[in-house]
Design a protein around this motif. Structure first.
Motif, PDB file in Angstrom:
ATOM      1  N   THR A 166      24.255  11.610   6.007  1.00 40.11           N
ATOM      2  CA  THR A 166      25.463  10.819   6.163  1.00 40.11           C
ATOM      3  C   THR A 166      26.640  11.663   5.687  1.00 40.11           C
ATOM      4  O   THR A 166      26.465  12.802   5.257  1.00 40.11           O
ATOM      5  N   GLU A 167      27.835  11.112   5.756  1.00 37.33           N
ATOM      6  CA  GLU A 167      29.031  11.917   5.488  1.00 37.33           C
ATOM      7  C   GLU A 167      29.471  11.865   4.026  1.00 37.33           C
ATOM      8  O   GLU A 167      30.599  12.215   3.717  1.00 37.33           O
ATOM      9  N   ASP A 168      28.588  11.421   3.138  1.00 36.33           N
ATOM     10  CA  ASP A 168      29.002  11.192   1.754  1.00 36.33           C
ATOM     11  C   ASP A 168      28.122  11.943   0.757  1.00 36.33           C
ATOM     12  O   ASP A 168      28.004  11.541  -0.401  1.00 36.33           O
ATOM     13  N   GLY A 169      27.485  13.010   1.207  1.00 32.10           N
ATOM     14  CA  GLY A 169      26.600  13.744   0.318  1.00 32.10           C
ATOM     15  C   GLY A 169      25.245  13.076   0.150  1.00 32.10           C
ATOM     16  O   GLY A 169      24.463  13.483  -0.719  1.00 32.10           O
ATOM     17  N   CYS A 170      24.950  12.074   0.951  1.00 32.14           N
ATOM     18  CA  CYS A 170      23.665  11.389   0.910  1.00 32.14           C
ATOM     19  C   CYS A 170      22.956  11.557   2.256  1.00 32.14           C
ATOM     20  O   CYS A 170      23.500  12.129   3.194  1.00 32.14           O
ATOM     21  N   SER A 171      21.754  11.047   2.337  1.00 29.64           N
ATOM     22  CA  SER A 171      20.992  11.076   3.574  1.00 29.64           C
ATOM     23  C   SER A 171      20.195   9.787   3.697  1.00 29.64           C
ATOM     24  O   SER A 171      20.030   9.038   2.734  1.00 29.64           O
ATOM     25  N   VAL A 172      19.682   9.535   4.887  1.00 31.89           N
ATOM     26  CA  VAL A 172      18.891   8.349   5.179  1.00 31.89           C
ATOM     27  C   VAL A 172      17.506   8.779   5.634  1.00 31.89           C
ATOM     28  O   VAL A 172      17.370   9.704   6.442  1.00 31.89           O
ATOM     29  N   LEU A 173      16.483   8.121   5.101  1.00 32.51           N
ATOM     30  CA  LEU A 173      15.097   8.387   5.463  1.00 32.51           C
ATOM     31  C   LEU A 173      14.511   7.109   6.060  1.00 32.51           C
ATOM     32  O   LEU A 173      14.575   6.044   5.443  1.00 32.51           O
ATOM     33  N   THR A 174      13.966   7.180   7.267  1.00 35.26           N
ATOM     34  CA  THR A 174      13.337   6.015   7.893  1.00 35.26           C
ATOM     35  C   THR A 174      11.878   6.326   8.192  1.00 35.26           C
ATOM     36  O   THR A 174      11.531   7.456   8.529  1.00 35.26           O
ATOM     37  N   VAL A 175      11.047   5.313   8.047  1.00 40.67           N
ATOM     38  CA  VAL A 175       9.617   5.437   8.321  1.00 40.67           C
ATOM     39  C   VAL A 175       9.248   4.405   9.375  1.00 40.67           C
ATOM     40  O   VAL A 175       9.496   3.209   9.182  1.00 40.67           O
ATOM     41  N   HIS A 176       8.677   4.846  10.480  1.00 41.49           N
ATOM     42  CA  HIS A 176       8.252   3.949  11.551  1.00 41.49           C
ATOM     43  C   HIS A 176       6.734   3.931  11.584  1.00 41.49           C
ATOM     44  O   HIS A 176       6.089   4.978  11.716  1.00 41.49           O
ATOM     45  N   GLY A 177       6.148   2.748  11.430  1.00 43.02           N
ATOM     46  CA  GLY A 177       4.696   2.627  11.407  1.00 43.02           C
ATOM     47  C   GLY A 177       4.264   1.194  11.614  1.00 43.02           C
ATOM     48  O   GLY A 177       5.092   0.317  11.882  1.00 43.02           O
ATOM     49  N   PRO A 178       2.957   0.892  11.498  1.00 42.97           N
ATOM     50  CA  PRO A 178       2.465  -0.477  11.695  1.00 42.97           C
ATOM     51  C   PRO A 178       3.151  -1.468  10.750  1.00 42.97           C
ATOM     52  O   PRO A 178       3.374  -1.159   9.570  1.00 42.97           O
ATOM     53  N   ALA A 179       3.458  -2.655  11.271  1.00 46.05           N
ATOM     54  CA  ALA A 179       4.238  -3.634  10.512  1.00 46.05           C
ATOM     55  C   ALA A 179       3.603  -3.974   9.172  1.00 46.05           C
ATOM     56  O   ALA A 179       4.286  -4.065   8.151  1.00 46.05           O
ATOM     57  N   ALA A 180       2.272  -4.170   9.163  1.00 47.80           N
ATOM     58  CA  ALA A 180       1.607  -4.571   7.923  1.00 47.80           C
ATOM     59  C   ALA A 180       1.702  -3.472   6.865  1.00 47.80           C
ATOM     60  O   ALA A 180       1.951  -3.749   5.690  1.00 47.80           O
ATOM     61  N   ARG A 181       1.496  -2.227   7.246  1.00 51.05           N
ATOM     62  CA  ARG A 181       1.560  -1.135   6.275  1.00 51.05           C
ATOM     63  C   ARG A 181       2.987  -0.950   5.754  1.00 51.05           C
ATOM     64  O   ARG A 181       3.190  -0.686   4.562  1.00 51.05           O
ATOM     65  N   ILE A 182       3.970  -1.070   6.639  1.00 50.18           N
ATOM     66  CA  ILE A 182       5.362  -0.955   6.204  1.00 50.18           C
ATOM     67  C   ILE A 182       5.701  -2.087   5.245  1.00 50.18           C
ATOM     68  O   ILE A 182       6.376  -1.890   4.223  1.00 50.18           O
ATOM     69  N   GLN A 183       5.211  -3.295   5.547  1.00 52.41           N
ATOM     70  CA  GLN A 183       5.486  -4.429   4.660  1.00 52.41           C
ATOM     71  C   GLN A 183       4.849  -4.220   3.291  1.00 52.41           C
ATOM     72  O   GLN A 183       5.467  -4.510   2.262  1.00 52.41           O
ATOM     73  N   VAL A 184       3.616  -3.714   3.257  1.00 52.82           N
ATOM     74  CA  VAL A 184       2.953  -3.427   1.979  1.00 52.82           C
ATOM     75  C   VAL A 184       3.757  -2.409   1.183  1.00 52.82           C
ATOM     76  O   VAL A 184       3.991  -2.574  -0.023  1.00 52.82           O
ATOM     77  N   ALA A 185       4.200  -1.340   1.841  1.00 53.94           N
ATOM     78  CA  ALA A 185       4.972  -0.302   1.147  1.00 53.94           C
ATOM     79  C   ALA A 185       6.280  -0.864   0.597  1.00 53.94           C
ATOM     80  O   ALA A 185       6.656  -0.601  -0.555  1.00 53.94           O
ATOM     81  N   ALA A 186       6.978  -1.663   1.427  1.00 55.27           N
ATOM     82  CA  ALA A 186       8.259  -2.225   0.982  1.00 55.27           C
ATOM     83  C   ALA A 186       8.063  -3.191  -0.177  1.00 55.27           C
ATOM     84  O   ALA A 186       8.855  -3.210  -1.132  1.00 55.27           O
ATOM     85  N   LYS A 187       7.000  -3.987  -0.110  1.00 57.38           N
ATOM     86  CA  LYS A 187       6.752  -4.944  -1.191  1.00 57.38           C
ATOM     87  C   LYS A 187       6.367  -4.223  -2.483  1.00 57.38           C
ATOM     88  O   LYS A 187       6.712  -4.692  -3.582  1.00 57.38           O
ATOM     89  N   ARG A 188       5.653  -3.117  -2.376  1.00 57.68           N
ATOM     90  CA  ARG A 188       5.310  -2.377  -3.600  1.00 57.68           C
ATOM     91  C   ARG A 188       6.571  -1.803  -4.246  1.00 57.68           C
ATOM     92  O   ARG A 188       6.746  -1.861  -5.470  1.00 57.68           O
ATOM     93  N   VAL A 189       7.451  -1.237  -3.435  1.00 55.67           N
ATOM     94  CA  VAL A 189       8.717  -0.732  -3.961  1.00 55.67           C
ATOM     95  C   VAL A 189       9.476  -1.858  -4.652  1.00 55.67           C
ATOM     96  O   VAL A 189      10.001  -1.698  -5.768  1.00 55.67           O
ATOM     97  N   LYS A 228       1.230  -5.895  -8.358  1.00 51.98           N
ATOM     98  CA  LYS A 228       0.536  -6.784  -7.439  1.00 51.98           C
ATOM     99  C   LYS A 228       1.481  -7.236  -6.340  1.00 51.98           C
ATOM    100  O   LYS A 228       2.601  -7.667  -6.597  1.00 51.98           O
ATOM    101  N   ILE A 229       1.028  -7.131  -5.103  1.00 50.15           N
ATOM    102  CA  ILE A 229       1.816  -7.585  -3.967  1.00 50.15           C
ATOM    103  C   ILE A 229       0.951  -8.487  -3.094  1.00 50.15           C
ATOM    104  O   ILE A 229      -0.279  -8.405  -3.122  1.00 50.15           O
ATOM    105  N   ILE A 230       1.601  -9.352  -2.325  1.00 47.91           N
ATOM    106  CA  ILE A 230       0.897 -10.291  -1.459  1.00 47.91           C
ATOM    107  C   ILE A 230       1.456 -10.170  -0.049  1.00 47.91           C
ATOM    108  O   ILE A 230       2.675 -10.218   0.158  1.00 47.91           O
ATOM    109  N   VAL A 231       0.566  -9.988   0.909  1.00 46.50           N
ATOM    110  CA  VAL A 231       0.927  -9.980   2.323  1.00 46.50           C
ATOM    111  C   VAL A 231       0.209 -11.157   2.969  1.00 46.50           C
ATOM    112  O   VAL A 231      -1.000 -11.318   2.821  1.00 46.50           O
ATOM    113  N   GLN A 232       0.965 -12.005   3.668  1.00 46.84           N
ATOM    114  CA  GLN A 232       0.384 -13.216   4.263  1.00 46.84           C
ATOM    115  C   GLN A 232       0.262 -13.047   5.774  1.00 46.84           C
ATOM    116  O   GLN A 232       1.241 -12.694   6.451  1.00 46.84           O
TER     117      GLN A 232
END
Length: 391
Positions: A166-189, A228-232
């Motif tokens: 980006t234009e402010d000395g930062c950057s953006v990182l995106t991860v594209h993958g299966p919805a359930a795995r992305i949800q697990v990762a986001a919930k752990r964070v 502990k995280i929960i995925v429904q």
């Protein structure tokens, strides 16, 4: 200057006029975009060169990738989804949501795509893009469940990680993958960030800052205590038993392919719970209540019957929302007819911002301070069963 398409409710306040006019100009712009896409399709048909995207990119002052996307959308709408293109030209639909219809119907035959198009166009005007995508997955799964699975496999094969500055000395990182795995990762964070805040490790950082730092620390190899995280996920019993391939429902995302839901349900640490639904509509009737006190049982029932915030266009999972009384307690009872999930923003808007909720024929309807009405139609938890054949 194009004329705006202005629609005002009967009980609109004076402040609603400029707001409705602004949306009217946006709808007029959609019309122009529709005609632009139609002409791009004509250009593609008459030219047919592999370098058409270069021509469009130069003239529109956009990247070649964006030009190719615009050309692909124009051709798809004109050849496969003519009624969707007509809706854009009429100002009923913006090109972005039209592109979601095009993406969802890509793996379908022309006949099946027409069925999906006809059904979704009846209600697309009131849907924001995120709800449109969920509705499309459900319709596509009903028309051709194998197509939903094939599309999922195709997109999983295209999984990737992208980084751009980006234009402010930062950057953006995106991860594209299966919805359930992305949800697990986001919930752990999120769970680790909350642990740090609750145990005094925030050091003055906001929750957004904590989530960013935790995600980067995890990728860099830092170890945190177990969170502990929960995925429904919900799936019909017949799909769980392998009898058919009716899609499952991942809370916070929407419909997922049956096999993906089965894989989640049969993990070693999975907990199962019975949910009874109305066969004809897929609406929740009852939720298994063993081991739950009445308040918890009520919460579980409401979160199953209304999987997201009831606010206009909001898809925040009900488990992350407040349970709000439509009629304030103690005048209003604490039961499934008066309690509904509302995210903190919509809850505050109703309590302090002049928003109201009325109920018409069992449907919650939000009324804005300007007088605009937004009915809430919760997603069915399961796919409605087809009616039995006549004898």
């Amino acid at each position: 200057m194009c004329e705006p398409i202005v629609d005002l409710p009967e009980d609109a306040s004076p402040e609603a006029v400029p707001l409705a006019t602004a949306r009217g100009f946006a709808r007029a712009a959609w019309q122009n975009e529709g005609h632009s896409l139609e002409q791009l399709a004509v250009f593609a048909a008459t030219s047919g060169s592999e370098f058409d995207a270069l021509e469009v990119a130069a003239l529109f002052r956009i990247s070649v990738r964006a030009a190719q996307h615009r050309l692909d959308l124009a051709v798809t709408l004109s050849t496969r989804l003519p009624r969707t293109l007509a809706a854009v030209k009429a100002g009923r639909l913006d090109p972005y949501r039209a592109s979601k219809i095009a993406d969802a119907t890509l793996p379908l035959s022309l006949e099946a795509a027409a069925v999906v198009e006809g059904e979704i166009l009846d209600r697309v005007e009131e849907m924001p893009a995120v709800k449109l995508c969920r509705a499309l997955r459900r319709i596509v799964a009903r028309v051709n469940a194998d197509a939903l699975r094939a599309l999922h496999e195709q997109r999983v094969a295209q999984r990737r990680v992208d980084m751009y500055p980006t234009e402010d000395g930062c950057s953006v990182l995106t991860v594209h993958g299966p919805a359930a795995r992305i949800q697990v990762a986001a919930k752990r964070v999120d769970a680790i960030a909350h642990q740090l805040r609750d145990t005094g490790g925030a050091d003055g950082r906001t929750m957004d800052q904590l989530r960013s730092d935790v995600a980067l620390d995890l990728l860099a190899g830092k170890d945190f205590e177990h969170a502990k995280i929960i995925v429904q996920v919900t799936l019909p019993a017949r799909a769980a038993l392998g009898v058919d391939n009716t899609p499952g429902h991942l809370v916070g995302y929407g419909d997922i392919a049956a096999q993906q839901a089965v894989d989640l349900a049969y993990q070693a640490d999975a907990t199962w719970r019975r949910i009874l639904t109305e066969p004809a509509t897929g609406r929740v009737l009852d939720v298994g209540r063993r081991r739950y006190s009445p308040p918890a049982a009520l919460r579980d029932h409401i979160q199953a019957a209304m999987p997201t915030c009831t606010g206009p266009g909001c898809v925040r999972p009900a488990a992350q929302c407040d349970l709000d009384h439509r009629e304030p307690f103690p005048a209003g009872p604490t039961d499934e007819h008066n309690v509904h999930p509302a995210c903190r923003s919509h809850h505050r808007g109703k309590t302090f911002g002049g928003w109201k909720i009325i109920k018409r024929g069992g449907i919650l309807e939000w009324v804005s301070p300007c007088g605009f009405h937004y009915p809430h139609h919760p997603e069915p938890l399961t796919h409605p069963e087809p009616p039995p054949p006549p004898f």
